[in-house]
Structure formats: C-alpha cells, structure tokens
Design a protein around this motif. Structure first.
Motif, PDB file in Angstrom:
ATOM      1  N   ALA A 138       0.824  -1.208   0.000  1.00 41.43           N
ATOM      2  CA  ALA A 138       0.000   0.000   0.000  1.00 41.43           C
ATOM      3  C   ALA A 138       0.857   1.255   0.000  1.00 41.43           C
ATOM      4  O   ALA A 138       0.525   2.252  -0.662  1.00 41.43           O
ATOM      5  N   ALA A 139       1.975   1.233   0.746  1.00 42.20           N
ATOM      6  CA  ALA A 139       2.866   2.393   0.768  1.00 42.20           C
ATOM      7  C   ALA A 139       3.459   2.649  -0.615  1.00 42.20           C
ATOM      8  O   ALA A 139       3.530   3.800  -1.083  1.00 42.20           O
ATOM      9  N   LYS A 140       3.881   1.583  -1.297  1.00 44.47           N
ATOM     10  CA  LYS A 140       4.417   1.731  -2.645  1.00 44.47           C
ATOM     11  C   LYS A 140       3.339   2.237  -3.608  1.00 44.47           C
ATOM     12  O   LYS A 140       3.623   3.019  -4.530  1.00 44.47           O
ATOM     13  N   HIS A 141       2.113   1.796  -3.408  1.00 41.09           N
ATOM     14  CA  HIS A 141       1.010   2.279  -4.240  1.00 41.09           C
ATOM     15  C   HIS A 141       0.811   3.774  -4.038  1.00 41.09           C
ATOM     16  O   HIS A 141       0.578   4.512  -5.017  1.00 41.09           O
ATOM     17  N   ALA A 142       0.898   4.234  -2.802  1.00 41.21           N
ATOM     18  CA  ALA A 142       0.768   5.666  -2.548  1.00 41.21           C
ATOM     19  C   ALA A 142       1.885   6.450  -3.229  1.00 41.21           C
ATOM     20  O   ALA A 142       1.652   7.498  -3.842  1.00 41.21           O
ATOM     21  N   LEU A 143       3.120   5.928  -3.130  1.00 39.82           N
ATOM     22  CA  LEU A 143       4.271   6.628  -3.690  1.00 39.82           C
ATOM     23  C   LEU A 143       4.260   6.629  -5.210  1.00 39.82           C
ATOM     24  O   LEU A 143       4.503   7.665  -5.846  1.00 39.82           O
ATOM     25  N   ASP A 144       3.987   5.471  -5.792  1.00 39.06           N
ATOM     26  CA  ASP A 144       4.094   5.337  -7.245  1.00 39.06           C
ATOM     27  C   ASP A 144       2.774   5.559  -7.961  1.00 39.06           C
ATOM     28  O   ASP A 144       2.759   6.064  -9.095  1.00 39.06           O
ATOM     29  N   GLY A 145       1.678   5.181  -7.325  1.00 42.95           N
ATOM     30  CA  GLY A 145       0.372   5.321  -7.958  1.00 42.95           C
ATOM     31  C   GLY A 145      -0.242   6.690  -7.766  1.00 42.95           C
ATOM     32  O   GLY A 145      -0.909   7.212  -8.666  1.00 42.95           O
ATOM     33  N   HIS A 146      -0.022   7.278  -6.591  1.00 38.04           N
ATOM     34  CA  HIS A 146      -0.597   8.594  -6.294  1.00 38.04           C
ATOM     35  C   HIS A 146       0.450   9.706  -6.272  1.00 38.04           C
ATOM     36  O   HIS A 146       0.099  10.860  -6.021  1.00 38.04           O
ATOM     37  N   ARG A 147       1.701   9.359  -6.504  1.00 42.14           N
ATOM     38  CA  ARG A 147       2.788  10.335  -6.528  1.00 42.14           C
ATOM     39  C   ARG A 147       2.908  11.111  -5.227  1.00 42.14           C
ATOM     40  O   ARG A 147       3.268  12.289  -5.216  1.00 42.14           O
ATOM     41  N   VAL A 148       2.599  10.428  -4.114  1.00 40.39           N
ATOM     42  CA  VAL A 148       2.860  11.013  -2.807  1.00 40.39           C
ATOM     43  C   VAL A 148       4.378  11.090  -2.626  1.00 40.39           C
ATOM     44  O   VAL A 148       5.114  10.184  -3.022  1.00 40.39           O
ATOM     45  N   SER A 149       4.846  12.174  -2.025  1.00 37.11           N
ATOM     46  CA  SER A 149       6.295  12.379  -1.899  1.00 37.11           C
ATOM     47  C   SER A 149       6.906  11.615  -0.737  1.00 37.11           C
ATOM     48  O   SER A 149       8.047  11.137  -0.832  1.00 37.11           O
ATOM     49  N   ARG A 150       6.161  11.500   0.373  1.00 40.53           N
ATOM     50  CA  ARG A 150       6.708  10.877   1.580  1.00 40.53           C
ATOM     51  C   ARG A 150       5.600  10.128   2.304  1.00 40.53           C
ATOM     52  O   ARG A 150       4.506  10.679   2.504  1.00 40.53           O
ATOM     53  N   VAL A 151       5.907   8.896   2.719  1.00 40.27           N
ATOM     54  CA  VAL A 151       4.979   8.125   3.547  1.00 40.27           C
ATOM     55  C   VAL A 151       5.739   7.602   4.758  1.00 40.27           C
ATOM     56  O   VAL A 151       6.960   7.401   4.708  1.00 40.27           O
TER      57      VAL A 151
END
Length: 307
Positions: A138-151
């Motif tokens: 899920a963290a990778k999905h946020a970073l790569d799928g939603h282009r979140v900068s930091r989790v």
C-alpha cells in the motif's frame, strides 16, 4: 467518515487447529465494530501490478502454486496455506491499496480488517503467518500510484515488522518505525538496522516492560521523527499482541495504551497529512483483548475522522 474495509473471504484462510492466527480473530473484531458509525466497503483483490511493486513474479507464482486443493501446505514452522489463503491474501493486500485510494480521494482515514496479516512477509520469503507485505504494498502504491512524496509506517505490533523493513529498506521516500519486544521472534529489529537511507528506526522494548516504555519511545523518538519527516500519508501496522493478555509475548500494554498511540498518531496526521491515516490489522491473539483494543483503536479513528 472512517472507512472499514473487510471481506468475508478472509475467513476462508484457515490455519490448522490450535494455530493462534485463527478465523475467530476476524469474527470477534467485526462483532466488536458492529454498530460503530463507519463506512463499510468490501475488499477487492490487489492486481499483479500492485503486488509486483514489492514481490517478484516468481515469488507470487510459487505461493499461488503451493496452495493445496484441500488441507494445508506448510511454508515454514508457522505459516500455512489452505485452499482459500491465496484469495484472502490478495484481498488483504488489495484492501490496503483500496484504503490508500479512499483516503487520497477524501476519506479521513481507514481501518483494514483483513487476514492473513502482512508485516513479516519479506521480498521472497513468507513467514510469521504472512505471505504478502500488505502495508508495504500500500505504501508503494501511494508513492508510485498517487505520486505522494513521503509516507511513514508506524508498526506497534509486539513482533518486529521484518517484512515491512525488508520491503522498504531501499525506499528513501518512506520511513519505517517499529516498536517491538526484544528478545522475541523473529529476532530482527536491532537499533543498528537503519535502512539504506537511514529510513528505518527500530525501538526494541524489553520483556515485562509496560505501556510507559512504549509511550516514552513514541514521545522521545517516533513523534519527533514524524514531525521532522512530515509524511503526506501515515500508515499504522496495527498489531495488538503487545496487550498484557496476549499469550505470545510480554509487553503488558493496556487497551488505553493503544488508544493513546492512535490519538498521538492522528495528531501527526492532522499536522502533516490532512488527517490521512491507513491502519492495517496485524497481530493480536487473545480474542477478548483483541476485540477490545481494536474497538478502541477504531473508535479513535472514527472520532478524529468526524472532527
């Protein structure tokens, strides 16, 4: 409104009789949350693309190919496959991904009530009741799928989240914080394990300490570290086996300690993440304590989400 994601097929992952990670865990959790004002959604399976961000194709194929048509296949001393395990595992990972999509789309926070758990599954090694690294996926999905900068991931399960550590070891956009009993299985999680980018923080706690030691680790290290890192999305690996009633360890926390931690992490999320929190169920093996602690945890999420 806080989102609850679950699926009845999570009950089809069946471990052998006497195994602590039992079907009843999810049943008592859902009973404890029944009547709580939550938005309920049914999980969908993670896609291959989502899983491949953390696990190679040959690993996924090996696990899928090992699923028995009846009875159990044993992967290690503690980790078993039953006929329903692979779908349940893909649903658990998919639910964590769904939770990311939901909070990035406007839901205040989410709790993923699924099994099998995930934080012990390493890149190519199932272990500790886990086959897929749900939170890391899920963290990778946020970073790569939603282009979140930091989790950031905060893991307060009594056992070290060696799988999440392994899957995020080389990820500079993520911070992984773990409190856990040491010594205790799996034997990892020393403070010297700091990740490839100084992005891993392990805070082992001694057996027969209590919630005061946990709160001190939170206040002295984790909360200030989160403030400095300023994540855009906060994950919780929510294991409840540090409870004093749990049969597998000796950290002696109370339900109030879990509620306190949830409040403090929501404070961080309010400051840095627009309140966005995704919490995923990990351990917890005394059924009464598990139900009580999960209800307290989710009730904090509900109140903070409604605020």
């Amino acid at each position: 409104m806080t989102l609850l994601i679950t699926h009845p097929d999570a009950l089809d992952h069946v471990n052998p009789p006497g195994h602590p990670e039992q079907v009843a865990r999810l049943r008592v959790i859902l009973e404890a949350l029944d009547g709580m004002d939550l938005e309920r959604r049914e999980a969908v399976e993670a896609t291959d693309e989502q899983l491949l961000r953390c696990h190679p194709a040959e690993y996924l194929d090996a696990i899928a190919g090992a699923v028995p048509s009846e009875g159990w296949a044993q992967l290690d001393a503690d980790t078993f496959l039953s006929p329903g395990t692979w779908r349940a595992a893909r649903l658990a990972a998919g639910a964590a991904v769904q939770a990311v999509d939901a909070v990035m789309g406007g839901a205040p926070n989410a709790f993923v009530a699924m099994r099998p758990p995930g934080h012990h599954a390493e890149t190519q090694t199932p272990m500790g009741f886990c086959t897929l690294g749900n939170v890391a996926i899920a963290a990778k999905h946020a970073l790569d799928g939603h282009r979140v900068s930091r989790v950031a991931v905060v893991d307060f399960d009594v056992h070290h989240g060696n799988g999440t550590q392994d899957l995020l070891w080389d990820e500079p956009r993520a911070r992984f914080y773990s409190t856990h009993q040491m010594p205790l299985w799996p034997g990892s999680g020393a403070p010297s394990d700091q990740g490839a980018h100084g992005n891993v923080v392990n805070l082992p706690l001694p057996p027969n300490s209590d919630g005061r030691a946990f709160r001190k680790a939170m206040e002295d290290v984790i909360l200030p570290g989160l403030d400095t890192f300023a994540p855009e999305l906060l994950f919780i690996s929510a294991g409840f086996d540090a409870h004093r009633a749990d049969p597998l360890a000796q950290l002696n926390w109370t339900t109030e300690d879990f509620a306190w931690a949830t409040e403090r992490l929501c404070d961080v999320a309010d400051q840095h993440c627009a309140g966005r929190v995704v919490s995923c169920l990990e351990g917890g093996y005394d059924l009464v304590a598990l139900a009580e602690a999960v209800a307290a945890h989710v009730d904090v999420l509900r109140r903070r989400g409604d605020g």
